[in-house]
Design a protein around this motif. Structure first.
Motif, mmCIF file in Angstrom:
data_model
loop_
_atom_site.group_PDB
_atom_site.id
_atom_site.type_symbol
_atom_site.label_atom_id
_atom_site.label_comp_id
_atom_site.label_asym_id
_atom_site.label_seq_id
_atom_site.Cartn_x
_atom_site.Cartn_y
_atom_site.Cartn_z
ATOM 1 N N ALA A 152 0.826 -1.208 0.000
ATOM 2 C CA ALA A 152 0.000 0.000 0.000
ATOM 3 C C ALA A 152 0.861 1.259 0.000
ATOM 4 C CB ALA A 152 -0.932 -0.009 1.210
ATOM 5 N N GLU A 153 1.880 1.274 0.843
ATOM 6 C CA GLU A 153 2.759 2.438 0.940
ATOM 7 C C GLU A 153 3.503 2.674 -0.369
ATOM 8 O OE1 GLU A 153 6.612 3.998 3.580
ATOM 9 O OE2 GLU A 153 5.619 2.102 4.059
ATOM 10 N N SER A 154 3.967 1.598 -0.994
ATOM 11 C CA SER A 154 4.729 1.738 -2.236
ATOM 12 C C SER A 154 3.869 2.248 -3.385
ATOM 13 C CB SER A 154 5.357 0.385 -2.608
ATOM 14 O OG SER A 154 6.244 -0.060 -1.605
ATOM 15 N N LEU A 155 2.627 1.764 -3.479
ATOM 16 C CA LEU A 155 1.748 2.139 -4.582
ATOM 17 C C LEU A 155 1.056 3.478 -4.366
ATOM 18 C CD1 LEU A 155 -0.006 -1.290 -5.299
ATOM 19 C CD2 LEU A 155 2.009 -0.338 -6.413
ATOM 20 N N SER A 156 0.989 3.938 -3.127
ATOM 21 C CA SER A 156 0.268 5.174 -2.818
ATOM 22 C C SER A 156 0.799 6.353 -3.623
ATOM 23 C CB SER A 156 0.379 5.492 -1.328
ATOM 24 O OG SER A 156 -0.344 4.568 -0.561
ATOM 25 N N GLY A 157 -0.118 7.171 -4.079
ATOM 26 C CA GLY A 157 0.260 8.366 -4.821
ATOM 27 C C GLY A 157 0.612 8.144 -6.271
ATOM 28 N N SER A 158 0.475 6.904 -6.741
ATOM 29 C CA SER A 158 0.743 6.635 -8.160
ATOM 30 C C SER A 158 -0.307 7.293 -9.037
ATOM 31 C CB SER A 158 0.740 5.127 -8.424
ATOM 32 O OG SER A 158 1.765 4.469 -7.714
ATOM 33 N N ASP A 159 0.073 7.613 -10.262
ATOM 34 C CA ASP A 159 -0.913 8.102 -11.232
ATOM 35 C C ASP A 159 -1.751 6.951 -11.756
ATOM 36 O OD1 ASP A 159 -0.183 11.090 -11.748
ATOM 37 O OD2 ASP A 159 1.724 10.024 -11.701
ATOM 38 N N ALA A 160 -1.166 5.775 -11.867
ATOM 39 C CA ALA A 160 -1.873 4.577 -12.325
ATOM 40 C C ALA A 160 -1.298 3.369 -11.607
ATOM 41 C CB ALA A 160 -1.747 4.402 -13.833
ATOM 42 N N VAL A 161 -2.163 2.383 -11.345
ATOM 43 C CA VAL A 161 -1.742 1.157 -10.666
ATOM 44 C C VAL A 161 -2.281 -0.053 -11.417
ATOM 45 C CG1 VAL A 161 -2.114 -0.278 -8.608
ATOM 46 C CG2 VAL A 161 -1.429 2.110 -8.361
ATOM 47 N N VAL A 162 -1.407 -1.007 -11.669
ATOM 48 C CA VAL A 162 -1.800 -2.324 -12.162
ATOM 49 C C VAL A 162 -1.803 -3.242 -10.942
ATOM 50 C CG1 VAL A 162 -1.262 -4.228 -13.724
ATOM 51 C CG2 VAL A 162 -0.686 -1.865 -14.381
ATOM 52 N N LEU A 163 -2.989 -3.790 -10.603
ATOM 53 C CA LEU A 163 -3.135 -4.567 -9.377
ATOM 54 C C LEU A 163 -3.845 -5.884 -9.663
ATOM 55 C CD1 LEU A 163 -2.725 -4.561 -6.271
ATOM 56 C CD2 LEU A 163 -5.003 -3.539 -6.083
ATOM 57 N N GLU A 164 -3.371 -6.937 -9.016
ATOM 58 C CA GLU A 164 -3.951 -8.265 -9.211
ATOM 59 C C GLU A 164 -5.377 -8.357 -8.661
ATOM 60 O OE1 GLU A 164 -2.376 -12.677 -8.746
ATOM 61 O OE2 GLU A 164 -2.460 -11.673 -6.804
ATOM 62 N N SER A 165 -6.252 -8.961 -9.479
ATOM 63 C CA SER A 165 -7.598 -9.349 -9.036
ATOM 64 C C SER A 165 -7.791 -10.779 -9.532
ATOM 65 C CB SER A 165 -8.654 -8.391 -9.612
ATOM 66 O OG SER A 165 -9.909 -8.587 -9.016
ATOM 67 N N ASN A 166 -7.210 -11.731 -8.806
ATOM 68 C CA ASN A 166 -6.983 -13.057 -9.369
ATOM 69 C C ASN A 166 -8.190 -13.969 -9.360
ATOM 70 O OD1 ASN A 166 -5.838 -16.119 -8.602
ATOM 71 N ND2 ASN A 166 -4.830 -15.138 -10.340
ATOM 72 N N TYR A 167 -8.911 -14.067 -8.241
ATOM 73 C CA TYR A 167 -9.941 -15.103 -8.165
ATOM 74 C C TYR A 167 -11.182 -14.638 -7.419
ATOM 75 C CZ TYR A 167 -8.527 -15.915 -3.286
ATOM 76 O OH TYR A 167 -8.254 -15.757 -1.952
ATOM 77 N N ASP A 168 -12.293 -15.270 -7.769
ATOM 78 C CA ASP A 168 -13.540 -15.121 -7.023
ATOM 79 C C ASP A 168 -13.603 -16.262 -6.010
ATOM 80 O OD1 ASP A 168 -16.451 -14.286 -6.635
ATOM 81 O OD2 ASP A 168 -16.642 -16.389 -7.236
ATOM 82 N N PRO A 169 -13.782 -15.998 -4.736
ATOM 83 C CA PRO A 169 -13.742 -17.061 -3.722
ATOM 84 C C PRO A 169 -14.735 -18.192 -3.970
ATOM 85 C CG PRO A 169 -13.570 -14.922 -2.668
ATOM 86 C CD PRO A 169 -13.879 -14.664 -4.121
ATOM 87 N N HIS A 170 -15.957 -17.870 -4.404
ATOM 88 C CA HIS A 170 -16.944 -18.922 -4.642
ATOM 89 C C HIS A 170 -16.529 -19.797 -5.824
ATOM 90 C CE1 HIS A 170 -20.719 -21.061 -4.866
ATOM 91 N NE2 HIS A 170 -20.828 -20.720 -6.138
ATOM 92 N N MET A 171 -16.069 -19.182 -6.909
ATOM 93 C CA MET A 171 -15.625 -19.964 -8.065
ATOM 94 C C MET A 171 -14.463 -20.871 -7.690
ATOM 95 S SD MET A 171 -15.891 -17.242 -11.238
ATOM 96 C CE MET A 171 -15.374 -18.467 -12.453
ATOM 97 N N LEU A 172 -13.573 -20.378 -6.838
ATOM 98 C CA LEU A 172 -12.436 -21.198 -6.414
ATOM 99 C C LEU A 172 -12.901 -22.396 -5.590
ATOM 100 C CD1 LEU A 172 -9.371 -21.620 -6.209
ATOM 101 C CD2 LEU A 172 -9.377 -20.104 -4.214
ATOM 102 N N GLU A 173 -13.857 -22.167 -4.685
ATOM 103 C CA GLU A 173 -14.318 -23.247 -3.811
ATOM 104 C C GLU A 173 -14.983 -24.380 -4.594
ATOM 105 O OE1 GLU A 173 -13.756 -23.803 -0.736
ATOM 106 O OE2 GLU A 173 -12.802 -21.908 -0.192
ATOM 107 N N VAL A 174 -15.659 -24.063 -5.702
ATOM 108 C CA VAL A 174 -16.366 -25.093 -6.482
ATOM 109 C C VAL A 174 -15.590 -25.477 -7.738
ATOM 110 C CG1 VAL A 174 -18.598 -24.314 -5.616
ATOM 111 C CG2 VAL A 174 -17.754 -23.394 -7.780
ATOM 112 N N SER A 175 -14.316 -25.112 -7.780
ATOM 113 C CA SER A 175 -13.507 -25.319 -8.986
ATOM 114 C C SER A 175 -13.165 -26.775 -9.247
ATOM 115 C CB SER A 175 -12.204 -24.530 -8.872
ATOM 116 O OG SER A 175 -11.414 -25.025 -7.794
ATOM 117 N N GLY A 176 -13.238 -27.603 -8.219
ATOM 118 C CA GLY A 176 -12.766 -28.976 -8.361
ATOM 119 C C GLY A 176 -11.280 -29.115 -8.140
#
Length: 260
Positions: A152-176
């Protein structure tokens, strides 16, 4: 003028381009050399104009194109000591490749970069901030099990941020998926969920970030629209949706170009 876009971004392969003036660099080089060069050409960028590649870590979805790419493009590759040593020890780059271990930061062409630690199950993973000659700051953090204080401290104040949004918890739980793999993905050295990404974006919005590009969505356990809606709802909930530009990186194609 500074431009950022992902060439492709998912658990199947990751590569991002940052262009400022005459300098073009890549963050990670997963996928294939052919995909990378084709995507660059689609954006009017000559692959031979690349100034360098910075790596977040050594997992195959971030480095698989290096061996072929570096045969035709003899450009420097930057990463932590652990990442660079892994490339050399495992024959992932051609002989004579310019491998540049860094402990804090450096320069790629005219773009300065600093790195910061992230929590992931690789040797020594990191995120980056980039500072361009026109005074823009870009933050980059994928493959992180937790949105830690240092992230958080490193990214703060950036003009743009590329940030991971990897998984939906429900989809992961029923993924097999086997339970140990589910536990690994959800763990503090795994990946960032949509909800955790959304909470991070709210925090970063309050620090002044106005452009968000959600990245590294899971091929099996997430939908691009779901990642988008989760973060959008969080930004709306804090009254900040109208203050920020929000995009999601396509899994297998180029993202919209963010122009700063």
């Amino acid at each position: 003028m500074t431009e950022i876009f992902t060439l492709f971004s998912s658990s199947a392969g990751n590569c991002t381009a940052i262009k400022s003036g005459e300098t073009v660099l890549l963050v990670d080089a997963g996928g294939s050399c052919r995909r990378i060069t084709c995507c660059l050409k689609e954006h009017g960028i000559d692959p031979h104009a690349l100034a360098g590649i910075v790596l977040t870590h050594e997992h195959s979805d971030h480095v698989s194109a290096l061996r072929v790419l570096l045969k035709s493009l003899p450009i420097p590759v930057f990463g932590t000591f652990s990442t660079i040593n892994f490339l050399a020890d495992n024959d992932l780059v051609p002989p004579g490749a310019q491998l540049c271990p860094v402990a804090a930061g450096g320069m790629v062409g005219d773009i300065a970069f600093d790195l910061f630690p992230t929590q992931h199950d690789a040797g020594d993973t990191c995120g980056y901030t980039f500072c361009t000659p026109d005074g823009k700051k870009i933050g980059f953090a994928t493959d992180l099990g937790r949105f830690t204080g240092i992230v958080a401290e490193s990214l703060s104040g950036s003009d743009a941020v590329v940030l991971e949004s990897n998984y939906d918890p429900h989809m992961l739980e029923v993924s097999g998926y086997p339970y140990p793999l589910i536990r690994r993905i959800k763990g503090e050295y795994g990946h960032l969920s949509n909800e955790d990404c959304a909470a991070g974006c709210v925090q970063l919005l309050q620090s002044g970030v106005r452009h968000f590009l959600l990245a590294h969505t899971s091929k099996q356990n997430n939908l691009e629209q779901l990642a988008y809606q989760t973060t959008l709802a969080a930004l709306e909930g804090c009254g900040g949706a109208g203050q920020a530009q929000l995009e999601v990186a396509p899994k297998f194609g180029c993202s919209p170009v963010i122009v700063l």
